[in-house]
Scaffold this motif. Structure first.
Motif, PDB file in Angstrom:
ATOM      1  N   GLU A 241       0.790  -1.228   0.000  1.00  0.00           N
ATOM      2  CA  GLU A 241       0.000   0.000   0.000  1.00  0.00           C
ATOM      3  C   GLU A 241       0.831   1.291   0.000  1.00  0.00           C
ATOM      4  N   PRO A 242       1.889   1.411   0.831  1.00  0.00           N
ATOM      5  CA  PRO A 242       2.662   2.668   0.785  1.00  0.00           C
ATOM      6  C   PRO A 242       3.278   2.926  -0.605  1.00  0.00           C
ATOM      7  N   PHE A 243       3.712   1.888  -1.278  1.00  0.00           N
ATOM      8  CA  PHE A 243       4.278   2.036  -2.617  1.00  0.00           C
ATOM      9  C   PHE A 243       3.176   2.341  -3.633  1.00  0.00           C
ATOM     10  N   PHE A 244       2.023   1.680  -3.514  1.00  0.00           N
ATOM     11  CA  PHE A 244       0.881   1.918  -4.396  1.00  0.00           C
ATOM     12  C   PHE A 244       0.475   3.396  -4.362  1.00  0.00           C
ATOM     13  N   LYS A 245       0.555   4.022  -3.177  1.00  0.00           N
ATOM     14  CA  LYS A 245       0.154   5.421  -3.014  1.00  0.00           C
ATOM     15  C   LYS A 245       0.984   6.371  -3.868  1.00  0.00           C
ATOM     16  N   ASN A 246       2.170   5.942  -4.319  1.00  0.00           N
ATOM     17  CA  ASN A 246       2.987   6.774  -5.198  1.00  0.00           C
ATOM     18  C   ASN A 246       2.357   6.973  -6.571  1.00  0.00           C
ATOM     19  N   PHE A 247       1.369   6.171  -6.920  1.00  0.00           N
ATOM     20  CA  PHE A 247       0.801   6.193  -8.265  1.00  0.00           C
ATOM     21  C   PHE A 247      -0.598   6.809  -8.324  1.00  0.00           C
ATOM     22  N   THR A 248      -1.083   7.343  -7.219  1.00  0.00           N
ATOM     23  CA  THR A 248      -2.420   7.926  -7.213  1.00  0.00           C
ATOM     24  C   THR A 248      -2.516   9.036  -6.174  1.00  0.00           C
ATOM     25  N   ARG A 249      -3.389   9.978  -6.438  1.00  0.00           N
ATOM     26  CA  ARG A 249      -3.683  11.027  -5.459  1.00  0.00           C
ATOM     27  C   ARG A 249      -4.935  10.665  -4.658  1.00  0.00           C
ATOM     28  N   LYS A 250      -5.617   9.620  -5.082  1.00  0.00           N
ATOM     29  CA  LYS A 250      -6.854   9.200  -4.420  1.00  0.00           C
ATOM     30  C   LYS A 250      -6.554   8.273  -3.257  1.00  0.00           C
ATOM     31  N   GLU A 251      -7.542   8.129  -2.389  1.00  0.00           N
ATOM     32  CA  GLU A 251      -7.450   7.172  -1.295  1.00  0.00           C
ATOM     33  C   GLU A 251      -7.492   5.752  -1.859  1.00  0.00           C
ATOM     34  N   ILE A 252      -6.855   4.843  -1.182  1.00  0.00           N
ATOM     35  CA  ILE A 252      -6.911   3.435  -1.566  1.00  0.00           C
ATOM     36  C   ILE A 252      -8.202   2.846  -1.005  1.00  0.00           C
ATOM     37  N   VAL A 253      -8.946   2.168  -1.847  1.00  0.00           N
ATOM     38  CA  VAL A 253     -10.192   1.534  -1.436  1.00  0.00           C
ATOM     39  C   VAL A 253      -9.869   0.331  -0.551  1.00  0.00           C
ATOM     40  N   ASP A 254     -10.608   0.178   0.527  1.00  0.00           N
ATOM     41  CA  ASP A 254     -10.505  -1.027   1.351  1.00  0.00           C
ATOM     42  C   ASP A 254     -11.348  -2.094   0.672  1.00  0.00           C
ATOM     43  N   ALA A 255     -10.691  -2.980  -0.056  1.00  0.00           N
ATOM     44  CA  ALA A 255     -11.409  -3.979  -0.854  1.00  0.00           C
ATOM     45  C   ALA A 255     -12.168  -4.986   0.000  1.00  0.00           C
ATOM     46  N   THR A 256     -11.954  -4.981   1.313  1.00  0.00           N
ATOM     47  CA  THR A 256     -12.726  -5.882   2.168  1.00  0.00           C
ATOM     48  C   THR A 256     -14.099  -5.310   2.490  1.00  0.00           C
ATOM     49  N   THR A 257     -14.290  -3.998   2.223  1.00  0.00           N
ATOM     50  CA  THR A 257     -15.576  -3.378   2.528  1.00  0.00           C
ATOM     51  C   THR A 257     -16.222  -2.704   1.324  1.00  0.00           C
ATOM     52  N   ALA A 258     -15.466  -2.474   0.255  1.00  0.00           N
ATOM     53  CA  ALA A 258     -15.990  -1.820  -0.949  1.00  0.00           C
ATOM     54  C   ALA A 258     -15.400  -2.510  -2.177  1.00  0.00           C
ATOM     55  N   THR A 259     -16.117  -2.441  -3.283  1.00  0.00           N
ATOM     56  CA  THR A 259     -15.644  -3.067  -4.511  1.00  0.00           C
ATOM     57  C   THR A 259     -15.061  -2.011  -5.433  1.00  0.00           C
ATOM     58  N   GLU A 260     -13.791  -2.199  -5.803  1.00  0.00           N
ATOM     59  CA  GLU A 260     -13.194  -1.278  -6.751  1.00  0.00           C
ATOM     60  C   GLU A 260     -13.206  -1.843  -8.157  1.00  0.00           C
ATOM     61  N   SER A 261     -13.227  -3.160  -8.265  1.00  0.00           N
ATOM     62  CA  SER A 261     -13.289  -3.834  -9.570  1.00  0.00           C
ATOM     63  C   SER A 261     -13.516  -5.320  -9.338  1.00  0.00           C
ATOM     64  N   ILE A 262     -13.851  -6.008 -10.417  1.00  0.00           N
ATOM     65  CA  ILE A 262     -13.912  -7.475 -10.408  1.00  0.00           C
ATOM     66  C   ILE A 262     -13.001  -7.929 -11.530  1.00  0.00           C
ATOM     67  N   LEU A 263     -12.026  -8.741 -11.193  1.00  0.00           N
ATOM     68  CA  LEU A 263     -11.075  -9.241 -12.174  1.00  0.00           C
ATOM     69  C   LEU A 263     -11.565 -10.600 -12.661  1.00  0.00           C
ATOM     70  N   ALA A 264     -11.926 -10.681 -13.931  1.00  0.00           N
ATOM     71  CA  ALA A 264     -12.476 -11.927 -14.487  1.00  0.00           C
ATOM     72  C   ALA A 264     -11.441 -12.594 -15.377  1.00  0.00           C
ATOM     73  N   LEU A 265     -11.210 -13.876 -15.126  1.00  0.00           N
ATOM     74  CA  LEU A 265     -10.280 -14.679 -15.925  1.00  0.00           C
ATOM     75  C   LEU A 265     -11.045 -15.828 -16.560  1.00  0.00           C
ATOM     76  N   SER A 266     -10.683 -16.172 -17.780  1.00  0.00           N
ATOM     77  CA  SER A 266     -11.361 -17.279 -18.453  1.00  0.00           C
ATOM     78  C   SER A 266     -10.715 -18.606 -18.092  1.00  0.00           C
ATOM     79  N   ALA A 267     -11.504 -19.661 -18.195  1.00  0.00           N
ATOM     80  CA  ALA A 267     -11.039 -21.025 -17.978  1.00  0.00           C
ATOM     81  C   ALA A 267     -11.457 -21.861 -19.179  1.00  0.00           C
ATOM     82  N   ASP A 268     -10.799 -23.006 -19.343  1.00  0.00           N
ATOM     83  CA  ASP A 268     -11.071 -23.868 -20.495  1.00  0.00           C
ATOM     84  C   ASP A 268     -12.195 -24.862 -20.264  1.00  0.00           C
TER      85      ASP A 268
END
Length: 136
Positions: free
Chosen positions: A53-80
């Motif tokens: 997280e401290p390193f991630f903050k170097n790439f944004t001016r926004k607050e980091i979302v707490d993914a345990t309480t809010a959804t920032e995205s859903i990463l979908a991967l395909s399977a065979d």
């Protein structure tokens, strides 16, 4: 044009995240992995940069979302196959992931989802190509 995708995700404990995804069968590119970041290799064209997280903050001016309480995205991967969906999600749950949604079976599509140790949502999806051809 060949495009690769690098999804950047903040993590609280890089070691825990690396262990979790290693148990799922993924590897890390050592060239882009250090104490601040780990390059998760999902495929030849898909990577997830796990950034403490401290390193991630170097790439944004926004607050980091707490993914345990809010959804920032859903990463979908395909399977065979449906079996591959079940195998990967079952492995994620056995490795410390948490269930997300109930499995979804809708015609030619089958998916299951899980939360990684930081709460990021992952969905594994199988689309039956034979059924898709019949619909077209």
């Amino acid at each position: 044009m060949s495009t690769k995708i690098f999804v950047n995700l903040p993590v609280k404990d890089l070691g825990r995240s690396k262990e979790f995804f290693t148990r799922l069968g993924y590897s890390f590119d050592p060239q882009f992995t250090d104490e601040n970041a780990a390059c998760l290799v999902i495929s030849d064209d898909i990577y997830a940069m796990l950034l403490v997280e401290p390193f991630f903050k170097n790439f944004t001016r926004k607050e980091i979302v707490d993914a345990t309480t809010a959804t920032e995205s859903i990463l979908a991967l395909s399977a065979d196959s449906r079996e591959e969906v079940d195998e990967l999600v079952d492995r994620a749950l056995a490795s410390g992931g948490r269930p997300s949604m109930e499995p979804m079976a809708d015609g030619p599509m089958y998916s299951r989802s899980f939360q990684d140790p930081d709460g990021h949502l992952w969905e594994i999806v199988y689309m039956d190509p034979a059924a898709l051809t019949q619909q077209g």
